[in-house]
Design a protein around this motif. Structure first.
Motif, PDB file in Angstrom:
ATOM      1  N   LEU A 160     -70.190  39.452  88.849  1.00  0.00           N
ATOM      2  CA  LEU A 160     -71.591  39.604  88.479  1.00  0.00           C
ATOM      3  C   LEU A 160     -71.815  39.255  87.006  1.00  0.00           C
ATOM      4  O   LEU A 160     -72.743  38.506  86.671  1.00  0.00           O
ATOM      5  CB  LEU A 160     -72.040  41.034  88.770  1.00  0.00           C
ATOM      6  CG  LEU A 160     -73.523  41.317  88.829  1.00  0.00           C
ATOM      7  CD1 LEU A 160     -74.207  40.416  89.848  1.00  0.00           C
ATOM      8  CD2 LEU A 160     -73.756  42.779  89.171  1.00  0.00           C
ATOM      9  N   THR A 194     -73.979  38.130  95.142  1.00  0.00           N
ATOM     10  CA  THR A 194     -72.887  39.008  94.700  1.00  0.00           C
ATOM     11  C   THR A 194     -73.310  40.464  94.792  1.00  0.00           C
ATOM     12  O   THR A 194     -72.543  41.314  95.258  1.00  0.00           O
ATOM     13  CB  THR A 194     -72.449  38.665  93.262  1.00  0.00           C
ATOM     14  OG1 THR A 194     -71.984  37.319  93.235  1.00  0.00           O
ATOM     15  CG2 THR A 194     -71.351  39.585  92.779  1.00  0.00           C
ATOM     16  N   VAL A 195     -74.525  40.766  94.371  1.00  0.00           N
ATOM     17  CA  VAL A 195     -75.026  42.143  94.474  1.00  0.00           C
ATOM     18  C   VAL A 195     -75.103  42.568  95.933  1.00  0.00           C
ATOM     19  O   VAL A 195     -74.752  43.702  96.281  1.00  0.00           O
ATOM     20  CB  VAL A 195     -76.409  42.263  93.781  1.00  0.00           C
ATOM     21  CG1 VAL A 195     -77.082  43.589  94.112  1.00  0.00           C
ATOM     22  CG2 VAL A 195     -76.256  42.107  92.279  1.00  0.00           C
ATOM     23  N   ASN A 210     -70.746  43.234  95.091  1.00  0.00           N
ATOM     24  CA  ASN A 210     -71.108  44.038  93.919  1.00  0.00           C
ATOM     25  C   ASN A 210     -69.949  44.124  92.921  1.00  0.00           C
ATOM     26  O   ASN A 210     -69.790  45.146  92.247  1.00  0.00           O
ATOM     27  CB  ASN A 210     -71.596  45.420  94.350  1.00  0.00           C
ATOM     28  CG  ASN A 210     -72.640  45.958  93.414  1.00  0.00           C
ATOM     29  OD1 ASN A 210     -73.261  45.212  92.661  1.00  0.00           O
ATOM     30  ND2 ASN A 210     -72.844  47.260  93.462  1.00  0.00           N
ATOM     31  N   ASP A 211     -69.154  43.082  92.835  1.00  0.00           N
ATOM     32  CA  ASP A 211     -68.022  43.018  91.912  1.00  0.00           C
ATOM     33  C   ASP A 211     -68.546  42.793  90.498  1.00  0.00           C
ATOM     34  O   ASP A 211     -69.231  41.812  90.218  1.00  0.00           O
ATOM     35  CB  ASP A 211     -67.091  41.877  92.322  1.00  0.00           C
ATOM     36  CG  ASP A 211     -65.831  41.829  91.486  1.00  0.00           C
ATOM     37  OD1 ASP A 211     -65.948  41.687  90.258  1.00  0.00           O
ATOM     38  OD2 ASP A 211     -64.737  41.911  92.058  1.00  0.00           O
TER      39      ASP A 211
END
Length: 153
Positions: free
Chosen positions: A126, A116-117, A121-122
């Motif tokens: 996260l 995700t990062v 990057n949501d």
């Protein structure tokens, strides 16, 4: 799974970030159809299909609806893990609960935090995976703590 899939599609995230969800949803639909078929309730299948379609559409009527649904899913998932922990604490016995399964869930969440990062990057996604990671590790540790050891003579 429906909310998470719709959330990822709504925000236009890359396919690889949510590819497993359509497969999981298809498995759930097939399982539901088998349950309905063998319990003699096939007439309910139409109700579930309409509910699924309506839910799919309603989630993206407004941005705040999909965001709220995502946060509620995180809350519900966390609540289920806390319920498991409560049961373990009350019985002080891990019984047939698998530490391996819970540790694999923790590993999956850890990898999802990293991906995700790296990809979206949501913050909501996260936070979800970090909370699930912490709770999965906590459940695993509790299972290991209450595991009965076999006594040898």
């Amino acid at each position: 799974f429906l909310v998470f899939l719709r959330y990822q599609i709504y925000y236009g995230y890359p396919l690889q970030t949510y590819l497993e969800y359509p497969i999981i949803i298809a498995q759930d639909v097939i399982l539901l159809l088998f349950i309905l078929r063998f319990s003699g309730n096939m007439k309910r299948a139409l109700f579930y299909a309409v509910t699924f379609g309506g839910g799919w559409y309603m989630l993206t009527l407004r941005k705040w609806i999909i965001d709220l649904a995502m946060n509620l899913c995180t809350f519900i998932s966390a609540a289920s893990k806390l319920a498991q922990l409560r049961c373990l604490w009350q019985t002080k016995d891990s019984g047939q609960v698998s530490a391996l399964t819970w540790s694999m869930s923790a590993y999956t969440c850890a990898t999802r935090v990293v991906t995700t990062v790296m990809t979206t990057n949501d913050l909501a996604v996260l936070i979800r995976f970090i909370i699930m990671l912490i709770l999965n590790i906590w459940v695993t540790a509790t299972i290991l703590h209450y595991r009965k050891t076999k006594k040898t003579d």
